[in-house]
Write a protein that holds these residues in place. Structure first.
Motif, PDB file in Angstrom:
ATOM      1  N   GLU A   1       0.857  -1.181   0.000  1.00  0.00           N
ATOM      2  CA  GLU A   1       0.000   0.000   0.000  1.00  0.00           C
ATOM      3  C   GLU A   1       0.890   1.227   0.000  1.00  0.00           C
ATOM      4  OE1 GLU A   1      -2.464  -0.495   3.436  1.00  0.00           O
ATOM      5  OE2 GLU A   1      -3.940  -1.658   2.336  1.00  0.00           O
ATOM      6  N   GLY A   2       0.733   2.059  -1.001  1.00  0.00           N
ATOM      7  CA  GLY A   2       1.486   3.306  -1.035  1.00  0.00           C
ATOM      8  C   GLY A   2       2.984   3.103  -1.188  1.00  0.00           C
TER       9      GLY A   2
ATOM     10  N   PHE B   1      17.206  -3.862  -5.725  1.00  0.00           N
ATOM     11  CA  PHE B   1      16.612  -3.323  -4.509  1.00  0.00           C
ATOM     12  C   PHE B   1      17.259  -3.990  -3.305  1.00  0.00           C
ATOM     13  CE2 PHE B   1      13.389  -3.682  -1.158  1.00  0.00           C
ATOM     14  CZ  PHE B   1      13.090  -2.350  -0.971  1.00  0.00           C
TER      15      PHE B   1
ATOM     16  N   THR C   1      17.025  -4.896   0.208  1.00  0.00           N
ATOM     17  CA  THR C   1      15.966  -4.907   1.213  1.00  0.00           C
ATOM     18  C   THR C   1      16.492  -4.614   2.620  1.00  0.00           C
ATOM     19  OG1 THR C   1      14.597  -6.509   2.394  1.00  0.00           O
ATOM     20  CG2 THR C   1      15.928  -7.382   0.634  1.00  0.00           C
ATOM     21  N   LYS C   2      17.736  -5.043   2.923  1.00  0.00           N
ATOM     22  CA  LYS C   2      18.293  -4.760   4.257  1.00  0.00           C
ATOM     23  C   LYS C   2      18.468  -3.257   4.468  1.00  0.00           C
ATOM     24  CE  LYS C   2      20.600  -5.880   8.129  1.00  0.00           C
ATOM     25  NZ  LYS C   2      20.385  -4.619   8.825  1.00  0.00           N
TER      26      LYS C   2
ATOM     27  N   TYR D   1      16.965  -0.850   2.922  1.00  0.00           N
ATOM     28  CA  TYR D   1      15.647  -0.219   2.978  1.00  0.00           C
ATOM     29  C   TYR D   1      15.025  -0.408   4.355  1.00  0.00           C
ATOM     30  CZ  TYR D   1      10.773   0.810   1.977  1.00  0.00           C
ATOM     31  OH  TYR D   1       9.508   1.337   2.023  1.00  0.00           O
ATOM     32  N   SER D   2      15.120  -1.645   4.851  1.00  0.00           N
ATOM     33  CA  SER D   2      14.513  -1.954   6.140  1.00  0.00           C
ATOM     34  C   SER D   2      15.134  -1.119   7.255  1.00  0.00           C
ATOM     35  CB  SER D   2      14.678  -3.444   6.422  1.00  0.00           C
ATOM     36  OG  SER D   2      14.306  -3.739   7.726  1.00  0.00           O
TER      37      SER D   2
ATOM     38  N   THR E   1      14.092   2.588   6.859  1.00  0.00           N
ATOM     39  CA  THR E   1      12.683   2.886   7.072  1.00  0.00           C
ATOM     40  C   THR E   1      12.205   2.473   8.451  1.00  0.00           C
ATOM     41  OG1 THR E   1      12.495   2.240   4.774  1.00  0.00           O
ATOM     42  CG2 THR E   1      10.463   2.778   5.898  1.00  0.00           C
ATOM     43  N   PHE E   2      12.608   1.280   8.899  1.00  0.00           N
ATOM     44  CA  PHE E   2      12.049   0.743  10.136  1.00  0.00           C
ATOM     45  C   PHE E   2      13.023   0.803  11.304  1.00  0.00           C
ATOM     46  CE2 PHE E   2      10.134  -1.823   6.610  1.00  0.00           C
ATOM     47  CZ  PHE E   2       8.940  -1.150   6.596  1.00  0.00           C
TER      48      PHE E   2
ATOM     49  N   ARG F   1      20.526  -5.586  19.256  1.00  0.00           N
ATOM     50  CA  ARG F   1      20.296  -6.781  18.444  1.00  0.00           C
ATOM     51  C   ARG F   1      21.598  -7.200  17.773  1.00  0.00           C
ATOM     52  NH1 ARG F   1      16.151  -9.341  14.767  1.00  0.00           N
ATOM     53  NH2 ARG F   1      17.597 -10.549  13.540  1.00  0.00           N
TER      54      ARG F   1
ATOM     55  N   VAL G   1       3.551  -3.605   7.249  1.00  0.00           N
ATOM     56  CA  VAL G   1       3.080  -2.217   7.253  1.00  0.00           C
ATOM     57  C   VAL G   1       1.572  -2.173   7.036  1.00  0.00           C
ATOM     58  CG1 VAL G   1       3.275  -0.036   6.056  1.00  0.00           C
ATOM     59  CG2 VAL G   1       5.291  -1.376   6.473  1.00  0.00           C
ATOM     60  N   LYS G   2       1.117  -3.075   6.179  1.00  0.00           N
ATOM     61  CA  LYS G   2      -0.312  -3.125   5.889  1.00  0.00           C
ATOM     62  C   LYS G   2      -1.107  -3.507   7.140  1.00  0.00           C
ATOM     63  CE  LYS G   2      -2.944  -4.983   2.026  1.00  0.00           C
ATOM     64  NZ  LYS G   2      -2.872  -5.921   0.897  1.00  0.00           N
TER      65      LYS G   2
ATOM     66  N   LYS H   1      -1.378  -0.716   9.903  1.00  0.00           N
ATOM     67  CA  LYS H   1      -2.465   0.240   9.728  1.00  0.00           C
ATOM     68  C   LYS H   1      -3.741  -0.271  10.389  1.00  0.00           C
ATOM     69  CE  LYS H   1      -4.557   2.695   5.876  1.00  0.00           C
ATOM     70  NZ  LYS H   1      -4.646   2.697   4.415  1.00  0.00           N
TER      71      LYS H   1
ATOM     72  N   MET I   1      13.218 -12.708  12.678  1.00  0.00           N
ATOM     73  CA  MET I   1      13.870 -13.182  11.460  1.00  0.00           C
ATOM     74  C   MET I   1      13.436 -12.376  10.244  1.00  0.00           C
ATOM     75  SD  MET I   1      12.296 -16.815  10.528  1.00  0.00           S
ATOM     76  CE  MET I   1      10.662 -17.084   9.963  1.00  0.00           C
TER      77      MET I   1
ATOM     78  N   PHE J   1      13.966  -9.188  10.095  1.00  0.00           N
ATOM     79  CA  PHE J   1      14.623  -7.907  10.359  1.00  0.00           C
ATOM     80  C   PHE J   1      15.005  -7.188   9.064  1.00  0.00           C
ATOM     81  CE2 PHE J   1      19.096  -8.762   9.296  1.00  0.00           C
ATOM     82  CZ  PHE J   1      18.991 -10.118   9.044  1.00  0.00           C
ATOM     83  N   ASP J   2      15.195  -7.947   7.956  1.00  0.00           N
ATOM     84  CA  ASP J   2      15.619  -7.273   6.724  1.00  0.00           C
ATOM     85  C   ASP J   2      14.503  -7.228   5.688  1.00  0.00           C
ATOM     86  OD1 ASP J   2      15.531  -9.904   6.148  1.00  0.00           O
ATOM     87  OD2 ASP J   2      17.493 -10.037   5.205  1.00  0.00           O
ATOM     88  N   SER J   3      13.264  -7.427   6.129  1.00  0.00           N
ATOM     89  CA  SER J   3      12.175  -7.433   5.157  1.00  0.00           C
ATOM     90  C   SER J   3      11.786  -6.008   4.788  1.00  0.00           C
ATOM     91  CB  SER J   3      10.977  -8.166   5.735  1.00  0.00           C
ATOM     92  OG  SER J   3       9.824  -7.817   5.016  1.00  0.00           O
ATOM     93  N   TYR J   4      11.431  -5.820   3.523  1.00  0.00           N
ATOM     94  CA  TYR J   4      11.010  -4.495   3.075  1.00  0.00           C
ATOM     95  C   TYR J   4       9.640  -4.149   3.599  1.00  0.00           C
ATOM     96  CZ  TYR J   4       8.426  -7.356  -0.218  1.00  0.00           C
ATOM     97  OH  TYR J   4       7.596  -8.293  -0.754  1.00  0.00           O
ATOM     98  N   ASN J   5       8.984  -5.105   4.230  1.00  0.00           N
ATOM     99  CA  ASN J   5       7.563  -4.922   4.484  1.00  0.00           C
ATOM    100  C   ASN J   5       7.158  -5.098   5.938  1.00  0.00           C
ATOM    101  OD1 ASN J   5       5.131  -4.253   3.429  1.00  0.00           O
ATOM    102  ND2 ASN J   5       4.531  -6.340   2.968  1.00  0.00           N
ATOM    103  N   THR J   6       8.083  -5.462   6.812  1.00  0.00           N
ATOM    104  CA  THR J   6       7.676  -5.615   8.212  1.00  0.00           C
ATOM    105  C   THR J   6       8.490  -4.666   9.082  1.00  0.00           C
ATOM    106  OG1 THR J   6       9.289  -7.353   8.601  1.00  0.00           O
ATOM    107  CG2 THR J   6       7.102  -8.052   7.935  1.00  0.00           C
ATOM    108  N   ILE J   7       7.826  -4.111  10.086  1.00  0.00           N
ATOM    109  CA  ILE J   7       8.470  -3.134  10.951  1.00  0.00           C
ATOM    110  C   ILE J   7       9.451  -3.842  11.896  1.00  0.00           C
ATOM    111  CG2 ILE J   7       6.584  -1.487  10.839  1.00  0.00           C
ATOM    112  CD1 ILE J   7       6.530  -3.173  13.922  1.00  0.00           C
ATOM    113  N   ASN J   8      10.417  -3.094  12.409  1.00  0.00           N
ATOM    114  CA  ASN J   8      11.439  -3.707  13.256  1.00  0.00           C
ATOM    115  C   ASN J   8      11.276  -3.427  14.744  1.00  0.00           C
ATOM    116  OD1 ASN J   8      12.614  -4.810  11.068  1.00  0.00           O
ATOM    117  ND2 ASN J   8      14.325  -3.389  10.934  1.00  0.00           N
TER     118      ASN J   8
ATOM    119  N   VAL K   1       5.946   5.352   8.077  1.00  0.00           N
ATOM    120  CA  VAL K   1       5.934   4.065   7.369  1.00  0.00           C
ATOM    121  C   VAL K   1       4.626   3.805   6.630  1.00  0.00           C
ATOM    122  CG1 VAL K   1       7.660   2.973   8.822  1.00  0.00           C
ATOM    123  CG2 VAL K   1       5.274   2.787   9.457  1.00  0.00           C
TER     124      VAL K   1
ATOM    125  N   LYS L   1       2.364   5.009   4.193  1.00  0.00           N
ATOM    126  CA  LYS L   1       2.463   6.142   3.280  1.00  0.00           C
ATOM    127  C   LYS L   1       1.130   6.527   2.677  1.00  0.00           C
ATOM    128  CE  LYS L   1       7.280   5.442   2.787  1.00  0.00           C
ATOM    129  NZ  LYS L   1       8.203   4.416   2.319  1.00  0.00           N
TER     130      LYS L   1
END
Ligand code: SF4
Lengths: 179, 210
Positions: free
Chosen positions: A130-131, A142, A144-145, A147-148, A151-152, A158, B101-102, B105, B132, B134-141, B199, B201
């Protein structure tokens, strides 16, 4: 199977046939011929079921390989049709007129790899993400590490261990981690 | 709608169109004020601790561990705890593992709709530090950047016993008045909202989901 493949090879300019797995044969075909070949397989040869469409990113060669996996219920054979397309301005003919469920795969490929399927319904809409405002996340350029972390964030404290060394030290502490 | 909708105690709701803004409440939430008499507040806390209702919302693989709790083997109802289908009826939100992230929300929406007193238990390593994923583009840390956490349970995935222990400990904490997550959220709302909007958006919901 072999007579079918021989005939198709001359008619559709198939330039590579491989049996990577005993049950699955894959054909490589030019982009322009792909839709015609798939239509022929569906209408004349009994490959009436589309298992899935997926994409492999060969960044070194600058291509995406699209894989259309088709299934024949008659002789229970599975056939993969592989098509190489350019990574820059990636675009492919839509096959949503052959199988309606191809929309969904094509929306996903568009979102995850940035491949365009002109005419495919609801291409512009968000699919899973989404977005999303970065390059498509499944493209191999890309990171991903990065980016993560950007962003996060990263939780202080850790740490990552090398699993092999860590378990050795845990299991055989007296041998100084050396067994 | 002639009432003046913009004052210091309102939220902007800038993610909504002008028409939609009229449909949603834009008041700012206020922190809970304890009773002035300590004995009354203690009694209220005792009552809160013994009336926990879990929101049936599983976010990741850890929420598999909620199922055995509901059924005969671990049977959480012997502690007077049960699941509830809607946020309005629940007081405990168990974040069951990784949060995309989805999902975040939807979690925010549900959490804000819960009526106080409300508590969050973060289950598993994913909400704590990314686990595990931790490096996903889609899950918060770090889940506590977005919502206040009252209790963490570590593990990947934690055993149901660990979750039971956490709930027991949460009860003790509520009794002594330690679980002020909901108040922290309201007091630092701007900080939480800024993190959330960083996060998420496509923020197309009210700033606070009443
Ligand atoms: S902590 Fe482990 S079990 Fe729990 S959500 Fe993360 S990966 Fe899944």
């Amino acid at each position: 199977m072999n007579t079918l493949l021989d005939r198709l090879a001359t008619d559709f300019g198939i330039y590579d046939i491989s049996d990577r797995k005993p049950a699955i044969t894959t054909l490589k075909v030019e982009k322009q011929q792909a839709e015609r070949l798939i239509r022929e397989l569906r209408d004349r040869e009994g490959y009436t079921h589309l298992n899935f469409i997926t994409c492999i990113d060969y960044i070194e060669q600058g291509i995406f390989t699209l894989v259309y996996m088709l299934h024949n219920y008659g002789d229970k054979s599975t056939l993969g049709v592989e098509v190489d397309i350019d990574r820059e301005n990636a675009e492919m003919t839509s096959i949503h007129t052959l199988w309606a469920q191809a929309w969904t795969y094509q929306r996903e490929l568009r979102e995850m790899f940035g491949i365009n399927f002109p005419g495919s319904p609801r291409q512009e809409e968000d699919f899973c993400l989404e977005g999303w405002d970065d390059i498509p996340p499944m493209r191999r350029e890309f990171n991903t590490k990065t980016y993560s972390t950007e962003t996060f964030g990263h939780r202080e404290g850790r740490v990552s261990e090398d699993p092999r060394e860590h378990m050795k030290a845990q299991l055989y502490p007296t041998r100084g981690g050396d067994n | 709608m002639s009432k003046d909708r913009s004052s210091k105690n309102t939220m902007e709701n800038s993610g909504l169109s002008a028409d939609e803004q009229l449909l949603f409440c834009n008041a700012r939430p206020e922190p809970y004020k304890p009773y002035s008499i300590k004995a009354v507040e203690d009694f209220a806390n005792w009552a809160r601790a013994n009336s926990l209702w879990i929101l049936a919302f599983g976010t990741g693989c850890c929420s598999i561990e909620l199922r055995p709790l509901m059924t005969a083997r671990f049977d959480i109802s012997r502690f007077g705890i049960a699941g509830r289908p809607t946020p309005r009826q629940s007081s405990v939100f168990i974040i069951g593992g990784y949060v995309s992230v989805k999902t975040l929300k939807r979690i925010i929406r549900s959490y804000e709709q819960m009526q106080g007193p409300k508590f969050i238990i973060a289950l598993g390593s994913c909400p704590a530090n990314g686990g595990m994923y931790f490096d996903s583009y889609n899950t918060i840390n770090q889940f506590d950047l977005y919502l206040p956490v009252d209790m963490y349970v570590t593990g990947c995935m934690p055993r149901p016993e660990a979750l039971l222990a956490a709930i027991m400990e949460l009860k003790e904490d509520i009794k002594v008045g330690n679980c002020d997550g909901a108040n922290r959220y309201v007091e630092n709302l701007d900080w939480y909202k800024a993190n959330q909007k960083k996060v998420i958006k496509n923020w197309d919901m009210p700033d606070y989901n009443w």
